[in-house]
Design a protein around this motif. Structure first.
Motif, PDB file in Angstrom:
ATOM      1  N   HIS A   6       0.854  -1.193   0.000  1.00 46.46           N
ATOM      2  CA  HIS A   6       0.000   0.000   0.000  1.00 46.46           C
ATOM      3  C   HIS A   6       0.882   1.233   0.000  1.00 46.46           C
ATOM      4  O   HIS A   6       1.990   1.223   0.538  1.00 46.46           O
ATOM      5  CB  HIS A   6      -0.893  -0.004   1.243  1.00 46.46           C
ATOM      6  CG  HIS A   6      -1.699   1.244   1.422  1.00 46.46           C
ATOM      7  ND1 HIS A   6      -2.719   1.617   0.567  1.00 46.46           N
ATOM      8  CD2 HIS A   6      -1.621   2.237   2.361  1.00 46.46           C
ATOM      9  CE1 HIS A   6      -3.240   2.760   0.982  1.00 46.46           C
ATOM     10  NE2 HIS A   6      -2.593   3.149   2.057  1.00 46.46           N
ATOM     11  N   ASP A   7       0.397   2.292  -0.665  1.00 46.89           N
ATOM     12  CA  ASP A   7       1.080   3.574  -0.549  1.00 46.89           C
ATOM     13  C   ASP A   7       0.093   4.615  -0.022  1.00 46.89           C
ATOM     14  O   ASP A   7      -1.110   4.364   0.051  1.00 46.89           O
ATOM     15  CB  ASP A   7       1.699   4.019  -1.880  1.00 46.89           C
ATOM     16  CG  ASP A   7       0.648   4.344  -2.936  1.00 46.89           C
ATOM     17  OD1 ASP A   7      -0.548   4.146  -2.663  1.00 46.89           O
ATOM     18  OD2 ASP A   7       1.023   4.788  -4.022  1.00 46.89           O
ATOM     19  N   THR A   8       0.612   5.766   0.364  1.00 49.22           N
ATOM     20  CA  THR A   8      -0.220   6.816   0.937  1.00 49.22           C
ATOM     21  C   THR A   8      -0.350   7.981  -0.029  1.00 49.22           C
ATOM     22  O   THR A   8      -0.472   9.134   0.373  1.00 49.22           O
ATOM     23  CB  THR A   8       0.376   7.313   2.265  1.00 49.22           C
ATOM     24  OG1 THR A   8       1.685   7.848   2.016  1.00 49.22           O
ATOM     25  CG2 THR A   8       0.466   6.201   3.265  1.00 49.22           C
ATOM     26  N   ARG A 161       5.560   7.497   1.393  1.00 50.46           N
ATOM     27  CA  ARG A 161       5.637   6.299   2.238  1.00 50.46           C
ATOM     28  C   ARG A 161       4.870   5.150   1.608  1.00 50.46           C
ATOM     29  O   ARG A 161       3.719   5.316   1.198  1.00 50.46           O
ATOM     30  CB  ARG A 161       5.056   6.588   3.621  1.00 50.46           C
ATOM     31  CG  ARG A 161       5.779   7.690   4.385  1.00 50.46           C
ATOM     32  CD  ARG A 161       7.077   7.212   4.973  1.00 50.46           C
ATOM     33  NE  ARG A 161       7.723   8.265   5.748  1.00 50.46           N
ATOM     34  CZ  ARG A 161       8.885   8.113   6.370  1.00 50.46           C
ATOM     35  NH1 ARG A 161       9.505   6.957   6.310  1.00 50.46           N
ATOM     36  NH2 ARG A 161       9.415   9.110   7.038  1.00 50.46           N
ATOM     37  N   TRP A 163       4.008   0.859   2.199  1.00 51.38           N
ATOM     38  CA  TRP A 163       4.128  -0.325   3.042  1.00 51.38           C
ATOM     39  C   TRP A 163       4.600  -1.486   2.169  1.00 51.38           C
ATOM     40  O   TRP A 163       4.027  -1.756   1.116  1.00 51.38           O
ATOM     41  CB  TRP A 163       2.785  -0.676   3.669  1.00 51.38           C
ATOM     42  CG  TRP A 163       2.472   0.137   4.894  1.00 51.38           C
ATOM     43  CD1 TRP A 163       1.807   1.318   4.945  1.00 51.38           C
ATOM     44  CD2 TRP A 163       2.825  -0.181   6.249  1.00 51.38           C
ATOM     45  NE1 TRP A 163       1.715   1.772   6.238  1.00 51.38           N
ATOM     46  CE2 TRP A 163       2.336   0.866   7.066  1.00 51.38           C
ATOM     47  CE3 TRP A 163       3.505  -1.243   6.843  1.00 51.38           C
ATOM     48  CZ2 TRP A 163       2.501   0.879   8.442  1.00 51.38           C
ATOM     49  CZ3 TRP A 163       3.674  -1.234   8.227  1.00 51.38           C
ATOM     50  CH2 TRP A 163       3.182  -0.181   9.009  1.00 51.38           C
ATOM     51  N   LEU A 165       6.202  -5.658   2.247  1.00 54.10           N
ATOM     52  CA  LEU A 165       6.391  -6.893   3.001  1.00 54.10           C
ATOM     53  C   LEU A 165       7.777  -7.422   2.662  1.00 54.10           C
ATOM     54  O   LEU A 165       8.018  -7.896   1.548  1.00 54.10           O
ATOM     55  CB  LEU A 165       5.313  -7.908   2.630  1.00 54.10           C
ATOM     56  CG  LEU A 165       5.140  -9.110   3.575  1.00 54.10           C
ATOM     57  CD1 LEU A 165       4.719  -8.650   4.964  1.00 54.10           C
ATOM     58  CD2 LEU A 165       4.108 -10.074   3.000  1.00 54.10           C
ATOM     59  N   PRO A 171       6.249  -6.535   7.603  1.00 54.95           N
ATOM     60  CA  PRO A 171       5.684  -5.319   7.010  1.00 54.95           C
ATOM     61  C   PRO A 171       6.421  -4.078   7.526  1.00 54.95           C
ATOM     62  O   PRO A 171       6.598  -3.910   8.732  1.00 54.95           O
ATOM     63  CB  PRO A 171       4.234  -5.345   7.478  1.00 54.95           C
ATOM     64  CG  PRO A 171       4.251  -6.123   8.755  1.00 54.95           C
ATOM     65  CD  PRO A 171       5.373  -7.113   8.642  1.00 54.95           C
ATOM     66  N   LEU A 172       6.823  -3.220   6.607  1.00 58.36           N
ATOM     67  CA  LEU A 172       7.549  -2.013   6.981  1.00 58.36           C
ATOM     68  C   LEU A 172       7.056  -0.830   6.162  1.00 58.36           C
ATOM     69  O   LEU A 172       6.836  -0.949   4.965  1.00 58.36           O
ATOM     70  CB  LEU A 172       9.059  -2.178   6.734  1.00 58.36           C
ATOM     71  CG  LEU A 172       9.834  -3.153   7.609  1.00 58.36           C
ATOM     72  CD1 LEU A 172      11.278  -3.239   7.127  1.00 58.36           C
ATOM     73  CD2 LEU A 172       9.804  -2.710   9.063  1.00 58.36           C
ATOM     74  N   PRO A 173       6.893   0.344   6.801  1.00 57.62           N
ATOM     75  CA  PRO A 173       6.609   1.569   6.038  1.00 57.62           C
ATOM     76  C   PRO A 173       7.925   2.267   5.705  1.00 57.62           C
ATOM     77  O   PRO A 173       8.708   2.610   6.589  1.00 57.62           O
ATOM     78  CB  PRO A 173       5.775   2.397   7.024  1.00 57.62           C
ATOM     79  CG  PRO A 173       6.267   1.973   8.375  1.00 57.62           C
ATOM     80  CD  PRO A 173       6.772   0.551   8.257  1.00 57.62           C
ATOM     81  N   PRO A 233       0.401   8.473   6.575  1.00 60.41           N
ATOM     82  CA  PRO A 233      -0.798   7.644   6.422  1.00 60.41           C
ATOM     83  C   PRO A 233      -2.056   8.454   6.697  1.00 60.41           C
ATOM     84  O   PRO A 233      -2.042   9.419   7.461  1.00 60.41           O
ATOM     85  CB  PRO A 233      -0.594   6.542   7.477  1.00 60.41           C
ATOM     86  CG  PRO A 233       0.882   6.498   7.677  1.00 60.41           C
ATOM     87  CD  PRO A 233       1.363   7.904   7.501  1.00 60.41           C
TER      88      PRO A 233
END
Length: 259
Positions: A6-8, A161, A163, A165, A171-173, A233
């Protein structure tokens, strides 16, 4: 290496990324049809040979039987990108397209993004054909087009930012430039060290080079490169509250704490 989750990065110029969604749907439908027919069925074999990019055929070194010719040879520079070997192959390409494609489509516009996607796919096939000009094996997969999208996203939004895996379980941002730049360097490294492998790293590199060049030309007027802002986020909301004044004439009264 890593899986993007996912991105923000919100859309700014378009309401819906319908080209990205359509490409994902079309890839899934084509894979579903070949999967239902069976991986080793005559239908699937004919589809892969007829729509896949075969360097020896395109370079006039070999020739397909007339019954297997489904499209003109030059059309396979694009048609190969809608074929995938298995669910993992399809899923890995589509999740990259899902996470990064919408913002590249936003920066380019619907029509230019579609041209961009096909051009990166064609560049990937071209690089593969130059690397292995006599190969009889059909090249399939959207990796060349997706690699171009990854490079374009890296050039447009390096500090957004995302996310990811890491190693399939952590999981890391991270700012986008960290995982994406590592991914880009890895493709070049594998191109040199894994020439005879099952993965066409040349197709990845060809798509990346095309993506880096085309985003310079195709992006909307006013869309900057290497955007410096860092998106938080959506759950993080920054508020500024005005502090209440302290009543100096009533020192004995209890203080009013702000929320």
């Amino acid at each position: 290496m890593f899986i993007p989750l996912h991105d923000t990065n919100d859309l700014k110029y378009i309401r819906l990324q319908w080209v990205t969604w359509s490409l994902i749907a079309l890839n899934a439908i084509v894979w579903g049809i070949t999967e239902l027919a069976g991986a080793y069925s005559e239908f699937t074999t004919a589809t892969v040979l007829g729509l896949g990019f075969i360097p020896s055929v395109v370079n006039d070194i070999a020739e397909l039987p007339p019954s297997l010719v489904l499209v003109p040879e030059n059309a396979t520079y694009v048609t190969y990108s809608f074929l995938h070997g298995d669910l993992l192959h399809l899923g890995s390409n589509m999740i990259f397209l899902w996470v990064f494609g919408d913002n590249v489509e936003d920066a380019l516009g619907h029509i230019k993004f579609l041209i961009f996607y096909f051009a990166c796919a064609a560049a990937g096939a071209l690089a593969h054909g130059l690397m292995l000009p006599t190969s009889d094996s059909p090249l399939i997969g959207a990796s060349g087009a997706v690699a171009g999208i990854v490079t374009a996203y890296l050039m447009l939004h390096p500090k957004v930012r995302i996310w990811v895996l890491v190693l399939g379980r952590i999981p890391l941002p991270l700012p986008a430039f960290i995982p994406l730049l590592i991914w880009v360097v890895f493709q070049f490294y594998m191109l040199v060290t894994d020439i005879d492998g099952d993965v066409s790293w040349a197709a990845h590199v060809g798509g990346m080079i095309a993506g880096a060049a085309l985003v310079l030309v195709f992006r909307r007027s006013g869309v900057p490169l290497f955007d410096r802002r860092i998106d938080s986020p959506k759950a993080v909301v920054h508020k500024t509250t005005k502090p209440e004044p302290v009543n100096a004439a009533s020192p004995a009264s209890p203080p009013k704490w702000g929320r």
